[in-house]
Design a protein around this motif. Structure first.
Motif: not given
Length: 107
Positions: A16, A20-21
Motif C-alpha cells: 500500500v 501511494m508513494s
C-alpha cells in the motif's frame, strides 16, 4: 492479535505504501526514480534483515544468554530423537481427493 498477524501485515502495508508513494515520486522526480528509490529502500531493508535476523535463537547476536536459554528450554521436545526426517507419504498425497481438488484450482 498474534505475532504472525503483525509480521505478515507488513507485506500488505509495504504494498500500500509503495503504491501511494509511487505517484508522488513520479510527479516530483520522474518515473525512473520510482524504481531507484524503492529499489534502494529494498536493499536497505535487506541489509537490516541480514544484520538483525538469525536462523536460530542460539545464533542471534543481540539476544542475551538468559534469553537464549529461556527460549531453548521453552521449546517443545522433538518427537523424532534420531534427527531423521519422516518419509513423505507420496501415495496418500497423489490419491487424496482434497489434493486433486486443490491442484485443479491452480489450472
Amino acid at each position: 492479535m498474534g505475532i504472525a498477524s503483525i509480521a505478515f501485515s507488513g507485506a500488505s502495508l509495504g504494498t500500500v505504501l509503495s503504491m501511494m508513494s509511487s505517484g508522488i515520486i513520479n510527479t516530483l522526480c520522474g518515473w525512473e526514480f520510482v524504481f531507484y528509490i524503492q529499489g534502494g529502500l529494498s536493499l536497505i531493508w535487506c541489509v537490516i534483515w541480514f544484520i538483525c535476523v538469525s536462523d536460530t535463537p542460539a545464533k542471534h547476536q543481540f539476544a542475551s544468554e538468559a534469553e537464549k536459554i529461556f527460549i531453548a528450554t521453552a521449546q517443545p521436545k522433538s518427537g523424532n530423537k534420531d534427527g531423521e526426517k519422516p518419509a513423505v507419504p507420496w501415495g496418500k498425497i497423489f490419491t487424496s481427493v482434497p489434493s486433486h481438488f486443490g491442484c485443479s484450482t491452480l489450472l
